[in-house]
Design an enzyme around this catalytic site. Structure first.
Site, PDB file in Angstrom:
ATOM      1  N   ASP A  85      43.482 -75.134  13.105  1.00  0.00           N
ATOM      2  CA  ASP A  85      44.553 -73.884  13.092  1.00  0.00           C
ATOM      3  C   ASP A  85      44.761 -73.609  14.307  1.00  0.00           C
ATOM      4  O   ASP A  85      43.782 -72.910  14.990  1.00  0.00           O
ATOM      5  CB  ASP A  85      44.319 -72.899  11.855  1.00  0.00           C
ATOM      6  CG  ASP A  85      45.296 -71.959  11.831  1.00  0.00           C
ATOM      7  OD1 ASP A  85      46.403 -71.925  12.441  1.00  0.00           O
ATOM      8  OD2 ASP A  85      45.238 -71.252  11.025  1.00  0.00           O
ATOM      9  N   ASP A  96      52.398 -70.660  15.625  1.00  0.00           N
ATOM     10  CA  ASP A  96      51.160 -70.718  14.788  1.00  0.00           C
ATOM     11  C   ASP A  96      51.334 -72.038  13.863  1.00  0.00           C
ATOM     12  O   ASP A  96      52.236 -71.892  13.053  1.00  0.00           O
ATOM     13  CB  ASP A  96      51.026 -69.534  14.036  1.00  0.00           C
ATOM     14  CG  ASP A  96      49.739 -69.243  13.262  1.00  0.00           C
ATOM     15  OD1 ASP A  96      48.900 -70.157  13.224  1.00  0.00           O
ATOM     16  OD2 ASP A  96      49.627 -68.243  12.467  1.00  0.00           O
ATOM     17  N   HIS A 155      52.709 -65.050   7.067  1.00  0.00           N
ATOM     18  CA  HIS A 155      52.648 -63.703   7.645  1.00  0.00           C
ATOM     19  C   HIS A 155      53.872 -63.663   8.656  1.00  0.00           C
ATOM     20  O   HIS A 155      54.370 -64.831   9.362  1.00  0.00           O
ATOM     21  CB  HIS A 155      51.551 -63.425   8.459  1.00  0.00           C
ATOM     22  CG  HIS A 155      50.944 -64.425   9.159  1.00  0.00           C
ATOM     23  ND1 HIS A 155      51.359 -64.624  10.706  1.00  0.00           N
ATOM     24  CD2 HIS A 155      50.136 -65.362   9.112  1.00  0.00           C
ATOM     25  CE1 HIS A 155      50.854 -65.459  11.219  1.00  0.00           C
ATOM     26  NE2 HIS A 155      50.333 -66.430  10.296  1.00  0.00           N
ATOM     27  N   HIS A 163      50.037 -60.975  13.178  1.00  0.00           N
ATOM     28  CA  HIS A 163      50.038 -60.916  11.838  1.00  0.00           C
ATOM     29  C   HIS A 163      50.935 -59.345  11.545  1.00  0.00           C
ATOM     30  O   HIS A 163      50.464 -58.425  12.079  1.00  0.00           O
ATOM     31  CB  HIS A 163      48.718 -60.824  11.096  1.00  0.00           C
ATOM     32  CG  HIS A 163      48.086 -61.958  10.953  1.00  0.00           C
ATOM     33  ND1 HIS A 163      47.247 -62.328  11.883  1.00  0.00           N
ATOM     34  CD2 HIS A 163      48.366 -62.944   9.995  1.00  0.00           C
ATOM     35  CE1 HIS A 163      46.719 -63.700  11.391  1.00  0.00           C
ATOM     36  NE2 HIS A 163      47.341 -63.952  10.221  1.00  0.00           N
ATOM     37  N   GLU A 188      52.016 -70.623   4.990  1.00  0.00           N
ATOM     38  CA  GLU A 188      50.745 -71.433   5.196  1.00  0.00           C
ATOM     39  C   GLU A 188      50.099 -71.444   3.803  1.00  0.00           C
ATOM     40  O   GLU A 188      48.915 -70.840   3.597  1.00  0.00           O
ATOM     41  CB  GLU A 188      49.852 -70.950   6.443  1.00  0.00           C
ATOM     42  CG  GLU A 188      49.459 -69.432   6.263  1.00  0.00           C
ATOM     43  CD  GLU A 188      48.441 -69.234   7.625  1.00  0.00           C
ATOM     44  OE1 GLU A 188      47.492 -69.840   7.792  1.00  0.00           O
ATOM     45  OE2 GLU A 188      48.556 -67.901   7.918  1.00  0.00           O
ATOM     46  N   GLU A 276      50.711 -75.388   7.655  1.00  0.00           N
ATOM     47  CA  GLU A 276      51.525 -74.466   8.298  1.00  0.00           C
ATOM     48  C   GLU A 276      52.320 -74.617   9.424  1.00  0.00           C
ATOM     49  O   GLU A 276      52.010 -75.607  10.277  1.00  0.00           O
ATOM     50  CB  GLU A 276      50.558 -73.373   8.915  1.00  0.00           C
ATOM     51  CG  GLU A 276      51.079 -72.080   9.477  1.00  0.00           C
ATOM     52  CD  GLU A 276      49.850 -71.000  10.258  1.00  0.00           C
ATOM     53  OE1 GLU A 276      50.383 -69.785  10.303  1.00  0.00           O
ATOM     54  OE2 GLU A 276      48.886 -71.536  10.333  1.00  0.00           O
TER      55      GLU A 276
END
Length: 291
Positions: A85, A96, A155, A163, A188, A276
């Site tokens: 990640d 992300d 998020h 976040h 994700e 994700e």
């Protein structure tokens, strides 16, 4: 969304996709975790971007928040389920993204999180209630014989903010926040062979600044000086070049200036997969920045 902001999100996403693929290709049995983490983060800088958070490399029942220590001797092992990640930012605008590398023989578990992610993304558009995305994620994962991780979510993202709301659940729901044009969201899903809930593990290698106030301990002051340019984004113990770093970190966490991010784990012996993407909500759907 202003064009220059949109462009930064797109550039960060394209870089994140390239770097995630390169990092995942290096995950093989007997390769050190530290080597992959360093490679990914060095590549982010070399490409002209910044690290939004330490490269998360989480094994098997660990779902998130693991990253190598400065002296980490762990290597990947045949049979591992590896989550990579990564976060890339350009002037604070973040991409992300994550993938799972299966070093064993569990293709269906890996597939579950990917299909769940893609199905949820296909439903993204203004006016959609967040809870409905969780329902889609859970259906896809459960239909393959696994459980979604209930206490982990996708998020929202914002400028130098990793976040923020809305949280995107991985379990069935109704209602919740409504998606709006120009929202930046990371979806994700996590699929698990375990209980469907993660708990704090013992390892704590990632930290983030919560408040800024004076401290007396020299090592703590030096840490705060080193992380100023992070603008509140998370960092790893191995990123610091401070004597008595463990003492300084412990003091800052104790005083509430930093928070730690313990490794999040399902039950021992279980396996977790993750997938994700980051996307920008548009007037009729979304643009995936990391695809």
């Amino acid at each position: 969304m202003k064009e220059e902001i949109f462009d930064r999100y797109i550039q960060a996403g394209a870089a994140a996709k390239k770097i995630l693929t390169a990092g995942a290709d290096r995950i093989k049995p007997d390769v050190p975790l530290l080597e992959v983490g360093t490679f990914v983060e060095d590549m982010i800088i070399e490409q002209g971007f910044q690290i939004a958070f330490p490269a998360n490399i989480s094994l098997n029942e660990a779902a998130a928040h693991d990253t190598p220590r400065p002296d980490d001797t762990r290597t990947f092992t045949q049979g591992d389920m590896v989550k990579l990640d990564i976060g890339v930012h350009l002037d604070g605008y973040i991409a992300d993204t994550a993938c799972t590398v299966d070093l064993g023989d569990q293709p269906l578990l890996r597939e579950a999180s990917i299909v769940a992610r893609d199905a949820a993304i296909s439903a993204v558009k203004p006016g959609v209630a967040i809870g409905s995305l969780g329902t889609i994620v859970a259906q896809e994962i459960k239909s393959r014989g696994f459980l979604p991780v209930a206490n982990l979510t996708g998020h929202g993202l914002d400028h130098y903010c990793l976040h923020k709301g809305p949280n995107v659940p991985n379990i069935p729901g109704t209602g919740g926040a409504i998606l709006e044009e120009d929202m930046v969201v990371a979806i994700e899903p996590f699929a698990t062979t375990g209980t469907g809930f993660v708990h704090d593990g013992k390892r704590e290698e990632i930290f983030g600044q919560v408040v800024n106030r004076p401290v007396r301990l020299p090592a703590a002051r030096k840490i705060l000086k080193e992380i100023e340019e992070r603008n509140g984004l998370p960092f790893a113990r191995r990123h610091l070049h401070v004597k008595s770093v463990d003492l300084g970190l412990a003091r800052l966490v104790h005083d509430g200036i930093l928070r730690s991010y313990p490794v999040l784990c399902d039950v021992s012996g279980s396996y977790v997969s993750q997938a994700e993407h980051t996307m920008i909500v548009t007037d009729d759907g979304c643009i995936i920045t990391t695809a």
